[in-house]
Write an enzyme that holds these catalytic residues in place. Structure first.
Site, PDB file in Angstrom:
ATOM      1  N   HIS A 106       0.851  -1.189   0.000  1.00 29.79           N
ATOM      2  CA  HIS A 106       0.000   0.000   0.000  1.00 29.79           C
ATOM      3  C   HIS A 106       0.892   1.246   0.000  1.00 29.79           C
ATOM      4  O   HIS A 106       1.774   1.375   0.866  1.00 29.79           O
ATOM      5  CB  HIS A 106      -0.900   0.027   1.232  1.00 29.79           C
ATOM      6  CG  HIS A 106      -1.858   1.174   1.237  1.00 29.79           C
ATOM      7  ND1 HIS A 106      -3.012   1.171   0.494  1.00 29.79           N
ATOM      8  CD2 HIS A 106      -1.815   2.387   1.881  1.00 29.79           C
ATOM      9  CE1 HIS A 106      -3.652   2.317   0.676  1.00 29.79           C
ATOM     10  NE2 HIS A 106      -2.954   3.071   1.525  1.00 29.79           N
ATOM     11  N   ASP A 142      -7.590  -1.815   4.179  1.00 23.40           N
ATOM     12  CA  ASP A 142      -6.227  -1.376   4.497  1.00 23.40           C
ATOM     13  C   ASP A 142      -6.021  -1.253   6.011  1.00 23.40           C
ATOM     14  O   ASP A 142      -5.334  -0.334   6.490  1.00 23.40           O
ATOM     15  CB  ASP A 142      -5.905  -0.034   3.827  1.00 23.40           C
ATOM     16  CG  ASP A 142      -6.096  -0.071   2.319  1.00 23.40           C
ATOM     17  OD1 ASP A 142      -5.934  -1.154   1.730  1.00 23.40           O
ATOM     18  OD2 ASP A 142      -6.404   0.982   1.729  1.00 23.40           O
ATOM     19  N   GLN A 600      39.570  37.852 -21.758  1.00 22.51           N
ATOM     20  CA  GLN A 600      38.890  39.117 -22.049  1.00 22.51           C
ATOM     21  C   GLN A 600      39.168  39.595 -23.464  1.00 22.51           C
ATOM     22  O   GLN A 600      38.309  40.222 -24.096  1.00 22.51           O
ATOM     23  CB  GLN A 600      39.331  40.181 -21.035  1.00 22.51           C
ATOM     24  CG  GLN A 600      38.545  41.480 -21.130  1.00 22.51           C
ATOM     25  CD  GLN A 600      38.843  42.415 -19.972  1.00 22.51           C
ATOM     26  OE1 GLN A 600      39.513  42.039 -19.020  1.00 22.51           O
ATOM     27  NE2 GLN A 600      38.340  43.639 -20.041  1.00 22.51           N
ATOM     28  N   SER A 651      48.738  31.387 -16.923  1.00 22.20           N
ATOM     29  CA  SER A 651      50.095  31.526 -16.389  1.00 22.20           C
ATOM     30  C   SER A 651      50.231  30.862 -15.025  1.00 22.20           C
ATOM     31  O   SER A 651      49.251  30.709 -14.287  1.00 22.20           O
ATOM     32  CB  SER A 651      50.448  33.010 -16.265  1.00 22.20           C
ATOM     33  OG  SER A 651      49.727  33.614 -15.207  1.00 22.20           O
ATOM     34  N   CYS A 707      51.022  26.643 -25.720  1.00 20.43           N
ATOM     35  CA  CYS A 707      51.497  26.315 -24.371  1.00 20.43           C
ATOM     36  C   CYS A 707      52.597  25.265 -24.366  1.00 20.43           C
ATOM     37  O   CYS A 707      53.435  25.250 -23.478  1.00 20.43           O
ATOM     38  CB  CYS A 707      50.324  25.870 -23.501  1.00 20.43           C
ATOM     39  SG  CYS A 707      49.302  24.604 -24.248  1.00 20.43           S
TER      40      CYS A 707
END
Length: 902
Positions: A106, A142, A600, A651, A707
């Site tokens: 139930h 129930d 940026q 960096s 890099c």
């Protein structure tokens, strides 16, 4: 035990399967008759196993058990009846017959919410706790003794469907099987239900699900979600019965904009907004409804209420007609009771159920992976014609979703018109920065402004992080099937490929990359990266681990790989799009959400990428792009308490600062790809022509803004002069010019400050006594062009031997013939360890040198050969963590260990 399973549905099917796995004998399955020629899933499963299946339409007539039915049941000699989900009334002659009696599942915490609509009433009452009970059947409703209970939290916006799928179904199956196990072991309790807290509510049906508007917004919300999807809360609107689905509570401070809709009995007019239908309670607080259904069964998005009938039918292409016929066959296979699928055939009126919706959605994915359907799409387009029209619109990208508004900056260049977004991208929208702040991004080819770009402020960072957090914790991205996530990422890669010339052109004018290189590497490898990680989405898994120290030794330990959450990514300006791809693809594949700060000086391809991600269908908030300064945006991302991971390329100095900020704020997980001074060792037994060609590429590739560029070449003294002569000859052939011209070899440096740094770098080398053989000067033309440069006689103590130039400057040093260990000592005498290389025909020497070089990547008789499947990252002050390959996924995952004693 010998068990009779009495019930129906997928829940009954799963309980049946698990009971068989537990070794029980199913002596009979008692279920409902076939409906429209289709057997119940429980019956189908049992028949497949050869188990006796009984499909009685009823067990009783006029309150009395049918003797023939009871006799057939008793013939099975069941020792226990299990009723996982049963809609029929079973007589007590059957309930009490087995040795162990009968148990029933139930879906509430009895004695609360007795009755057939227990889940509905759990939500209608606004219960914060829900759960299920397995109880011993008796002659009440129930009311039998409790055998087992398990509870769960009920979320404020849960519906019957969500709480059922999340807990009541999976845990209910396990709980029912556990209850049977307790009975078999003789340990099953019988706990009398208390009278305190007991309640019984009526069955929810359509006629008693009408909305009473004289309630608070929370009560209205609970009523709607408590009846969602069956039977459906409804009200009279514009003279017809309208049913509400998908309710959520709205923050009090939210202002709803849209067209008013009068609803009889409501305290305030509703508002049809872009987000849905805003309804108001008698306390003036609001709730939002996502979908509406009309009396004819048609379901629409609530936001489309005033334009629901305005869509003209699209005319199908031949390819789309083929798809339509494939789907007609799918409908026919699902609706086997229907003789022929007509355009007017209604999926649900023809007998389809919720499981059929799931199947139909999956069938569409198999035939058109780019058509990402949700279950609601089927409910909203229930006739075959509407369904096909909806699918075709989705395939064309015309699926009535909120239009992406982009304020483009357009330029005619490179024989095309490029369209560039220039605003911040937050929560699926391009928006201005706080205070409408902007800055100019510059074309390094001529030093002129390309456009003004929105400059993110701290409040914008907070908004983006909040959007990413909501998308991860509450949105569909966090719940999405990994395979579906992979399909979306792959679709994004396809869109990037469709726009590759435009992306390469934008990359070229914004960063100075020569167009052909931008097309092949900057953009081409970005596309490959997203495709590679799209394939990883459904292959991320943990492992099982035997543990031996714990006693008793009945333990299971396993690990789970889980996404971290909101991830910040901060990238450099040398490969704007590719650096985005290297980090973002792995991050998304792992299931995270992203707030990314491009450099940026090079924001434009990141913003174009955001547009393509939205058009690919990535949910709002999954990707957020914030152009802005490192000191403001980067710092706030490092400090933000809701960011759980930060990936940075840049960096070493900034990397150290970020690492410190991440530690102080909330101990974020960090991965850093930092500076490099990569050594390249060229032995006298090398292939000279190849060594010259690859040595040139190791330094001058992408005009030295690389890099892993070879920051210092060590050339064996016996071939040094010959190598230098050949390099000078090749340098003279390099064509410097407009990066958009196809014959150009060498474009401008990225920005003016970097050009000035290179000029000062060369002056330092000259002052220290290195020999400048060529270059070292700015090219006399507009823009930021710097000549390919060659220094020799460079000693180990010199600044240019130690520090990275990040430009087209070759630093040459000799080493004594045969002294392998000494040149290795010199090559490793640096704080950096990103990459390295060696040229020799001697394989033993090559392997020895590659073993001794202290760098994250070693190239042998090649250079710059990165691949999406190969991990990339450095040692020492070049950082830690990996991009690319399977290793990159681990940067965006956390490992959870789970130990179970059984």
């Amino acid at each position: 035990m010998k068990i009779a399973v009495i019930g129906q549905s997928l829940f009954g099917q799963e309980v049946y399967k698990e009971l068989k796995k537990d070794g029980h004998t199913i002596v009979g399955v008692f279920t409902i008759p076939d409906k429209d020629g289709k057997a119940d899933p429980l019956a189908t499963e049992a028949e497949k196993d050869g188990v006796a299946v009984f499909k009685f339409p009823r067990w009783r007539v006029k309150g009395q058990a049918i003797p023939e039915v009871v006799a057939q049941y008793k013939a099975t000699a069941a020792e226990l009846n299990v009723l996982p989900f049963c809609s029929q009334f079973i007589p007590m002659e059957v309930i009490d017959h087995p040795k162990h009696g009968s148990i029933i599942y139930h879906p509430s915490l009895l004695p609360r919410h007795r009755g057939a609509s227990a889940i509905n009433w759990t939500l209608i009452h606004g219960d914060q706790k829900g759960g299920f009970t397995v109880f011993w059947a008796d002659d009440g409703l129930d009311t039998g003794p409790i055998l087992l209970q398990r509870e769960c939290d009920v979320e404020p916006n849960d519906t019957v469907n969500t709480v059922y799928k999340r807990f009541l179904f999976p845990e209910g199956v396990r709980g029912t099987v556990d209850a049977v196990r307790l009975i078999a072991e003789g340990k099953a309790p019988r706990i009398t239900q208390p009278q305190e807290g007991a309640s019984y509510e009526c069955i929810q049906k359509k006629d008693n699900a009408k909305v009473d508007w004289n309630q608070s917004a929370e009560a209205l919300h609970n009523w709607i979600r408590g009846n969602d999807k069956v039977p459906g809360a409804w009200a009279e609107v514009d003279g017809q019965k309208v049913t509400f689905y998908g309710s959520t509570l709205v923050d009090n401070g939210t202002t709803a904009n849209g067209q008013q809709l009068e609803i009889p009995g409501a305290s305030h007019p509703a508002i049809v907004s872009k987000a849905g239908l805003v309804l108001f309670g008698n306390d003036s607080k609001a709730l939002l409804v996502k979908n509406l259904q009309f009396e004819d069964g048609k379901m629409i998005a609530a936001a489309q209420y005033f334009c629901s009938g305005s869509s003209a039918a699209v005319e199908l292409t031949e390819e789309e007609k083929t798809f339509a016929e494939q789907m007609r066959a799918v409908w026919q296979s699902i609706l086997s009771n229907v003789v022929q699928i007509e355009d007017s055939t209604d999926f649900f009126k023809s007998g389809a159920a919720s499981m059929d919706v799931v199947r139909l959605v999956e069938e569409v994915k198999l035939r058109a992976s780019s058509c990402q359907l949700q279950n609601e799409d089927v409910y909203m387009n229930c006739t075959f014609q509407d369904f096909i029209q909806m699918c075709v619109r989705k395939l064309r990208g015309e699926d009535d979703e909120e239009e992406l508004v982009v304020d483009y900056v357009e330029k005619n260049t490179n024989n095309m018109t490029i369209k560039m977004p220039h605003q911040l991208f937050i929560n699926g929208e391009f928006v201005d920065a706080e205070g409408r702040k902007t800055y100019e991004t510059i074309n390094p080819t001529d030093g002129t402004a390309i456009c003004h770009v929105s400059l993110a402020q701290i409040s914008d960072v907070n908004k983006a992080v909040a959007a990413a957090k909501e998308a991860f914790e509450e949105g569909e991205w966090g719940r999405m099937n990994p395979r579906d996530r992979g399909r979306l990422i792959y679709k994004l890669a396809d869109l990037m490929e469709e726009h590759q010339e435009e992306l390469a052109t934008i990359e070229s004018i914004d960063s100075g990359a020569i167009y052909t290189l931008a097309l092949k590497t900057h953009v081409g490898m970005s596309i490959q990266t997203f495709r590679y990680f799209a394939g990883w989405c459904d292959k991320i898994h943990g492992s099982t681990i035997p543990i031996n120290q714990a006693r008793p030794n009945r333990n299971l330990t396993f690990t789970k790989k889980e996404p971290i959450g909101v991830c910040a990514i901060v990238i450099p300006w040398n490969y704007p799009l590719m650096m985005l791809a290297w980090k973002t693809a792995a991050c998304l594949a792992a299931g995270n959400t992203v707030v990314l700060k491009p450099a940026q000086v090079t924001p434009l391809t990141a913003l174009k990428f955001a547009e393509l991600a939205a058009r690919a269908g990535l949910p709002k908030g999954v990707i957020n792009i914030l152009p802005g300064s490192g000191t403001l945006v980067g710092q706030r991302l490092s400090d933000h308490p809701d960011v759980r991971k930060l990936g940075f390329t840049g960096s070493t100095q900034i990397g150290k600062h970020i690492m410190k900020s991440c530690a102080v704020s909330n101990v974020k997980k960090v991965s850093l790809e930092l500076g490099g001074k990569s050594p390249l060792i060229i032995f006298s037994d090398c292939d000279m022509d190849k060594a010259v060609r690859m040595g040139m590429s190791s330094v001058f590739f992408n005009k030295g803004e690389n890099c892993i560029a070879a920051g210092r070449l060590f050339v064996e003294d016996s071939i040094h002069d010959q190598f230098v002569r050949k390099v000078i000859e090749e340098v003279k052939k390099i064509k410097i010019g407009d990066p958009l011209e196809r014959s150009t070899d060498h474009g401008p440096q990225n920005h003016k400050a970097h050009l000035d740094k290179l000029l000062e770098y060369c002056q330092t080398g000259i002052r220290e006594g290195a020999t400048l053989l060529c270059g070292g000067k700015q090219v006399q033309r507009p823009g930021f062009f710097f000549e390919p440069t060659l220094f020799t006689d460079v000693q180990d103590h010199m600044y240019i031997a130690i520090e990275e130039s990040f430009g087209p400057i070759m630093i040459l040093s000799k080493f004594k013939s045969g002294d392998v260990d000494d040149v290795l000592r010199r090559a490793n005498a640096t704080e950096y360890g990103l990459a390295s290389g060696v040229f020799t025909r001697d394989i033993s020497k090559a392997l020895y040198v590659s073993e001794k070089l202290n760098a994250g990547t070693v190239f042998v008789n090649t250079y710059n050969k990165t691949d999406v499947a190969s991990p990339f990252g450095g040692f020492k002050q070049s950082g830690f963590g990996k991009d690319l390959g399977q290793d990159a996924l681990n940067e965006y995952l956390k490992t959870k260990a789970v130990t179970i004693e059984y």
